[in-house]
Design a protein around this motif. Structure first.
Motif, short mmCIF file in Angstrom:
data_model
loop_
_atom_site.label_atom_id
_atom_site.label_comp_id
_atom_site.label_asym_id
_atom_site.label_seq_id
_atom_site.Cartn_x
_atom_site.Cartn_y
_atom_site.Cartn_z
N ALA A 427 0.76 -1.32 0.00
CA ALA A 427 0.05 0.02 0.07
C ALA A 427 1.08 1.24 0.14
O ALA A 427 0.40 2.27 -0.81
CB ALA A 427 -0.85 0.08 1.28
N ILE A 428 2.04 1.15 0.73
CA ILE A 428 2.83 2.50 0.76
C ILE A 428 3.33 2.44 -0.62
O ILE A 428 3.62 3.63 -1.20
CB ILE A 428 3.99 2.22 1.85
CG1 ILE A 428 3.31 2.40 3.30
CG2 ILE A 428 5.11 3.12 1.85
CD1 ILE A 428 4.32 1.83 4.30
N THR A 429 4.11 1.54 -1.12
CA THR A 429 4.64 1.65 -2.56
C THR A 429 3.55 2.21 -3.57
O THR A 429 3.86 3.05 -4.45
CB THR A 429 5.11 0.20 -3.13
OG1 THR A 429 6.12 -0.45 -1.86
CG2 THR A 429 5.84 0.33 -4.29
N ARG A 430 2.39 1.75 -3.41
CA ARG A 430 1.56 2.05 -4.55
C ARG A 430 1.28 3.81 -4.36
O ARG A 430 1.01 4.38 -5.38
CB ARG A 430 0.25 1.27 -4.35
CG ARG A 430 0.21 -0.11 -5.05
CD ARG A 430 -1.25 -0.75 -5.04
NE ARG A 430 -2.12 -0.73 -4.11
CZ ARG A 430 -1.84 -1.67 -3.03
NH1 ARG A 430 -1.29 -2.70 -3.55
NH2 ARG A 430 -2.75 -1.63 -1.86
N PHE A 461 7.95 1.22 6.32
CA PHE A 461 8.57 1.84 5.30
C PHE A 461 10.32 1.90 5.63
O PHE A 461 11.06 1.55 4.92
CB PHE A 461 8.42 3.21 5.04
CG PHE A 461 9.13 4.11 4.02
CD1 PHE A 461 8.57 3.93 2.70
CD2 PHE A 461 10.07 4.99 4.55
CE1 PHE A 461 9.40 4.45 1.87
CE2 PHE A 461 10.80 5.73 3.69
CZ PHE A 461 10.36 5.52 2.34
N MET A 462 10.45 2.11 6.93
CA MET A 462 11.92 2.18 7.27
C MET A 462 12.68 0.72 7.22
O MET A 462 13.78 0.74 6.87
CB MET A 462 12.13 2.54 8.79
CG MET A 462 11.68 4.10 8.75
SD MET A 462 11.67 4.54 10.70
CE MET A 462 13.17 4.44 11.35
N ASP A 468 15.15 7.87 2.70
CA ASP A 468 13.80 8.19 3.06
C ASP A 468 13.02 8.83 1.71
O ASP A 468 12.12 9.30 1.86
CB ASP A 468 14.10 10.03 3.74
CG ASP A 468 14.58 9.56 5.39
OD1 ASP A 468 14.69 8.35 5.63
OD2 ASP A 468 14.80 10.38 6.04
N ALA A 469 13.48 8.32 0.67
CA ALA A 469 13.00 8.61 -0.68
C ALA A 469 12.74 7.27 -1.45
O ALA A 469 13.23 6.29 -0.95
CB ALA A 469 13.63 9.42 -1.64
N LEU A 497 11.24 11.11 9.12
CA LEU A 497 10.35 10.68 8.51
C LEU A 497 8.68 10.96 9.07
O LEU A 497 7.98 10.93 8.31
CB LEU A 497 10.60 9.18 8.50
CG LEU A 497 11.40 8.74 7.36
CD1 LEU A 497 11.85 7.22 7.75
CD2 LEU A 497 10.79 8.88 5.90
N LEU A 498 8.66 11.17 10.26
CA LEU A 498 7.38 11.36 10.74
C LEU A 498 7.04 12.83 11.00
O LEU A 498 7.89 13.54 12.08
CB LEU A 498 7.38 10.53 12.19
CG LEU A 498 6.12 10.48 12.90
CD1 LEU A 498 4.80 9.93 11.79
CD2 LEU A 498 6.15 9.77 14.06
#
Length: 509
Positions: A427-430, A461-462, A468-469, A497-498
């Motif tokens: 979901a994050i990647t999409r 993600f980490m 961070d990209a 990141l947060l």
């Protein structure tokens, strides 16, 4: 003169071929028993430790103590596996399986040296190899340090116990290697601290000549001193992971002297260790305590007492050494965990003891050696023929392999956790890749219930992305949860990141 072990020229000691076959059988049993854990996924503290690596980097993570453990060696291996395998759990667990096989082979060599019998060594190695409690250590990567403890302790004991054909006094170099092994064990898991502290006691019983030289005596006596210094060096300083060291020390100190909980836990875990080792998969642990467990523990204790009374001085010293080491390993676990378990499961303490199979790995190695020494003493008195011992071993091999394949309880694989992580990563990647390259992407930080202290999808993600990209798109995660936002104060990558919900994208300058 009576002896407590077989002579090398005894026909029952086994030829080279017999010894090789026995060793291979033990290794195959270990591999067969441990192989199912290769399908297990990360769970619970695994995610906390993986997040700590991804957020803080190697220096903070490797030196971080936790709940009474020191982890310099374990965390170094954990970090290296993260560099090699990323989030592929199979790679981590393959190293745990390899450690188990190595431990079984080391146990085989040590028992053969102690008893002079390849067949007793094979019986003992198989007994431990297929013990069902091993899944608690091997199937949870965060506690694989217990298996690493056994690896270093067995290596140290092999250096300590003399061979029959090597009557020479212990050298300073060998004593140094013993000390290094025990120090390494102390940096893998809590049970290793007990083994390291008891190194001088074990040496005095297993190798009394080690103290005839100042050099060897100094090496062995220095081990508990160095362990105490290491504990002070790792626990006292404040770090990003160990943010309140004095509170941690106070909690551990209070737990260690809570005798009303520590002593019962030592007794029950020792009994559980004996019963699950001796009866293996034939005994459902959730029946404990019952008449079978009481009878098995009593029989083991009586057999050990008989061997202590009837054995030679050498046999007695060896039995005492391994009994003391086993008790020490259980005692240090109880000192660190009894009060905690009583606090979270006050009405189900027995269930907590039964479920904590991860506490048994090293003590059961040592209890296996005790049992093999008892069998060696009994065999010396009964003098069975080679054919008889061969037949008994064959029956035992068949039973060991059958129990693993037929009676064994399936290992929990944590597939729902695997699926959750995969869904959130996808979901994050999409969501990121729907934006144009060069843009800033602000994603909501969703909960990820995988471990206490895990920050959510920003943590996912980490774990999968070292930068961070993602493909030219700068990624941020936003949250309105005060508890999650407070985690930014820990530092590391999370701080960049947060962001609070109204602060993304961040203003320039």
């Amino acid at each position: 003169m009576r002896v407590g072990v077989r002579r090398p020229d005894d026909p029952n000691a086994g030829t080279f071929t017999d010894t090789a076959i026995c060793a291979v059988l033990a290794a195959l049993g270990a591999l067969l028993a441990a192989a199912p854990v290769l399908r297990v996924y990360f769970h619970d503290d695994d995610f906390l430790h993986l997040y700590q690596i991804a957020n803080f980097g190697p220096r903070e993570f490797i030196t971080a103590p936790n709940a009474g453990h020191m982890y310099l060696v374990r965390n170094t291996i954990f970090f290296l596996n993260f560099q090699l395998f990323g989030m592929h759990a199979g790679g981590y667990l393959a190293s745990a399986v390899a450690t188990h096989v190595a431990n079984v082979l080391l146990l085989f060599v040590l028992v053969r040296r102690l008893t002079g019998s390849s067949r007793i060594a094979c019986l003992g190695a198989l007994l431990f190899a297929v013990c069902p409690t091993n899944d608690g250590t091997l199937g949870w990567y965060s506690v694989h340090g217990h298996a690493l403890v056994a690896l270093f302790v067995l290596a140290g004991l092999l250096l300590l116990v003399p061979r029959h054909d090597d009557p020479a006094p212990m050298t300073t170099g060998r004593a140094l290697c013993v000390a290094l092994c025990m120090l390494a064990a102390s940096q893998c898991w809590g049970s290793g601290i007990a083994a390291a502290f008891l190194t001088p006691v074990a040496a005095a019983l297993l190798r009394p000549d080690a103290f005839r030289s100042r050099g060897t005596a100094a090496m062995l006596l220095a081990v508990p001193v160095l362990v105490a210094l290491a504990m002070a060096a790792l626990y006292v300083p404040r770090t990003e992971i160990n943010r309140d060291p004095m509170r941690s020390i106070d909690v551990l100190a209070r737990s260690a002297v809570d005798w009303g909980h520590v002593l019962p836990m030592v007794g029950h875990t020792l009994s559980l260790g004996i019963v699950t080792l001796v009866l293996g998969a034939a005994y459902p642990p959730d029946r404990y305590p019952d008449a079978v467990s009481v009878a098995t523990t009593a029989a083991f204790a009586l057999a050990a007492l008989w061997a202590l009374r009837r054995g030679s001085p050498l046999a007695r010293r060896r039995l005492l050494a391994f009994l003391i080491l086993a008790l020490g390993a259980y005692a240090i676990v109880a000192a660190g965990r009894a009060a905690f378990l009583a606090g979270i499961q006050p009405n189900a303490l027995m269930h907590a003891y039964v479920a904590a199979t991860r506490y048994h790995y090293l003590p059961q190695v040592l209890l296996t050696i005790v049992l093999c020494l008892v069998l060696a003493e009994a065999s010396r008195r009964l003098s069975p023929t080679s054919r008889t011992t061969g037949a008994l071993l064959a029956v035992w091999v068949v039973w060991s392999f059958t129990s693993v394949t037929v009676l064994r309880t399936p290992v929990a694989r944590f597939d729902p956790v695997r699926d959750l992580v995969a869904r959130q990563r996808d979901a994050i990647t999409r969501a990121v890749l729907t934006q144009a390259p060069g843009t800033t992407v602000c994603l909501p930080n969703e909960p990820t219930p995988v471990s206490v202290g895990f920050p959510g999808t920003v943590g996912i993600f980490m774990l999968f992305n070292h930068e961070d990209a993602l493909e030219g798109r700068r990624v941020y995660f936003v949250s309105s949860d005060p508890g999650v936002l407070a985690m930014r104060e820990q530092g590391g990558r999370l701080g960049s990141l947060l962001l609070p919900a109204d602060a993304c994208p961040p203003r320039a300058g």
